[in-house]
Design an enzyme around this catalytic site. Structure first.
Site, PDB file in Angstrom:
ATOM      1  N   HIS A 164       0.878  -1.301  -0.163  1.00  0.00           N
ATOM      2  CA  HIS A 164       0.024   0.019  -0.053  1.00  0.00           C
ATOM      3  C   HIS A 164       0.870   1.323   0.014  1.00  0.00           C
ATOM      4  O   HIS A 164       0.635   2.036  -0.815  1.00  0.00           O
ATOM      5  CB  HIS A 164      -0.861   0.092   1.292  1.00  0.00           C
ATOM      6  N   LYS A 217     -15.340  -7.775   4.536  1.00  0.00           N
ATOM      7  CA  LYS A 217     -14.360  -8.751   4.704  1.00  0.00           C
ATOM      8  C   LYS A 217     -14.238  -9.117   6.212  1.00  0.00           C
ATOM      9  O   LYS A 217     -13.329  -9.798   6.492  1.00  0.00           O
ATOM     10  CB  LYS A 217     -13.005  -8.093   4.149  1.00  0.00           C
ATOM     11  N   SER A 237      -2.829  -8.060   2.346  1.00  0.00           N
ATOM     12  CA  SER A 237      -3.189  -7.909   4.033  1.00  0.00           C
ATOM     13  C   SER A 237      -3.605  -9.246   4.569  1.00  0.00           C
ATOM     14  O   SER A 237      -3.163  -9.738   5.472  1.00  0.00           O
ATOM     15  CB  SER A 237      -4.385  -6.950   4.256  1.00  0.00           C
TER      16      SER A 237
HETATM   17  P1  ADP Z   1     -10.004  -3.704  -0.577  1.00  0.00           P
HETATM   18  O1  ADP Z   1     -10.658  -4.366   0.636  1.00  0.00           O
HETATM   19  O2  ADP Z   1     -10.728  -2.566  -1.205  1.00  0.00           O
HETATM   20  O3  ADP Z   1      -9.374  -4.813  -1.587  1.00  0.00           O
HETATM   21  P2  ADP Z   1      -7.263  -3.549   0.470  1.00  0.00           P
HETATM   22  O4  ADP Z   1      -6.954  -2.899   1.773  1.00  0.00           O
HETATM   23  O5  ADP Z   1      -7.098  -5.027   0.530  1.00  0.00           O
HETATM   24  O6  ADP Z   1      -8.701  -2.918   0.159  1.00  0.00           O
HETATM   25  O7  ADP Z   1      -6.414  -2.997  -0.981  1.00  0.00           O
HETATM   26  C1  ADP Z   1      -6.804  -1.580  -1.091  1.00  0.00           C
HETATM   27  C2  ADP Z   1      -6.009  -1.399  -2.715  1.00  0.00           C
HETATM   28  O8  ADP Z   1      -4.856  -1.628  -2.475  1.00  0.00           O
HETATM   29  C3  ADP Z   1      -6.693  -2.430  -3.451  1.00  0.00           C
HETATM   30  O9  ADP Z   1      -6.654  -1.585  -4.527  1.00  0.00           O
HETATM   31  C4  ADP Z   1      -5.403  -3.419  -3.663  1.00  0.00           C
HETATM   32  O10 ADP Z   1      -5.666  -3.999  -4.951  1.00  0.00           O
HETATM   33  C5  ADP Z   1      -4.401  -2.591  -3.510  1.00  0.00           C
HETATM   34  N1  ADP Z   1      -3.157  -3.288  -2.906  1.00  0.00           N
HETATM   35  C6  ADP Z   1      -3.046  -4.277  -1.866  1.00  0.00           C
HETATM   36  N2  ADP Z   1      -1.973  -4.837  -1.625  1.00  0.00           N
HETATM   37  C7  ADP Z   1      -1.052  -4.433  -2.609  1.00  0.00           C
HETATM   38  C8  ADP Z   1       0.071  -4.436  -2.991  1.00  0.00           C
HETATM   39  N3  ADP Z   1       0.843  -5.232  -2.549  1.00  0.00           N
HETATM   40  N4  ADP Z   1       0.523  -4.010  -4.071  1.00  0.00           N
HETATM   41  C9  ADP Z   1      -0.186  -3.128  -4.807  1.00  0.00           C
HETATM   42  N5  ADP Z   1      -1.567  -2.579  -4.653  1.00  0.00           N
HETATM   43  C10 ADP Z   1      -1.950  -3.512  -3.425  1.00  0.00           C
END
Ligand code: ADP
Length: 165
Positions: A17, A41, A130
């Site tokens: 992130h 989630k 995550s």
């Molecule tokens: P959500 O529940 O909306 O998927 P996340 O917190 O899991 O929220 O992720 C938020 C955004 O960050 C999403 O677009 C996800 O694809 C992106 N993301 C999560 N981890 C990574 C990573 N390692 N590299 C790039 N983007 C990421």
């Protein structure tokens, strides 16, 4: 001022992130990091914990350019309320594409004024999520290369059964 909204669950924030935020700040003056309050989630961390971890994890160099805001309801409404016209999402692998594609087009249907911008993280973060961090952490694996130190400590406390992160 150009401003992009980065929505997510951030349960918890990872180096992936942070990498995406850093890249966005090369194009935008400000990133509004929107933490989803009502995630489907079933997050491990409460909204307050997730917010505190994000705020504590932001490197000093970018902290002044990132605003952390919890939100609920339609993302499009939140983006408009923040005075932005852009949504930031990260794309790790083909597996992200299907869902992100659907969401981006649905959001475009809801408002044609707002664009979704996808950024790819550094290659070493492409397999980082995550979910996998929580799994490795729960099993006692080393997660220090993938999350800021305070997130690592919060996960350890959580899995040690100390409740509050
Ligand atoms: P959500 O529940 O909306 O998927 P996340 O917190 O899991 O929220 O992720 C938020 C955004 O960050 C999403 O677009 C996800 O694809 C992106 N993301 C999560 N981890 C990574 C990573 N390692 N590299 C790039 N983007 C990421």
């Amino acid at each position: 001022m150009s401003r992009i909204v980065y929505p997510g669950t951030f349960d918890p924030i990872t180096n992936g992130h942070l990498d995406v935020i850093g890249r966005a700040l090369q194009m935008f003056d400000e990133v509004v990091l929107g933490i989803a309050a009502d995630s489907t989630k079933r997050p491990l961390f409460t909204l307050e914990e997730r917010t505190r971890l994000v705020e504590g994890a932001l490197p000093v160099a970018i902290a002044g350019k990132v605003r952390v805001v919890a939100f609920q309801g339609l993302l499009i409404d939140f983006v408009k309320a923040q005075g932005s016209r852009a949504i930031l999402r990260g794309l790790r692998a083909v597996s992200d594409f299907e869902f992100e594609f659907q969401m981006a087009l649905m959001n475009r249907k809801l408002s044609d004024q707002i664009e979704t911008i996808f950024l790819m993280p550094k290659d070493s973060y492409t397999y980082l999520s995550s979910t996998i961090i929580k799994e490795v952490g729960r099993l006692g694996g080393n997660i220090s290369p993938f999350v800021p130190p305070l997130v690592e400590a919060a996960l350890r406390r959580k899995f040690a059964g100390e409740g509050e992160a």
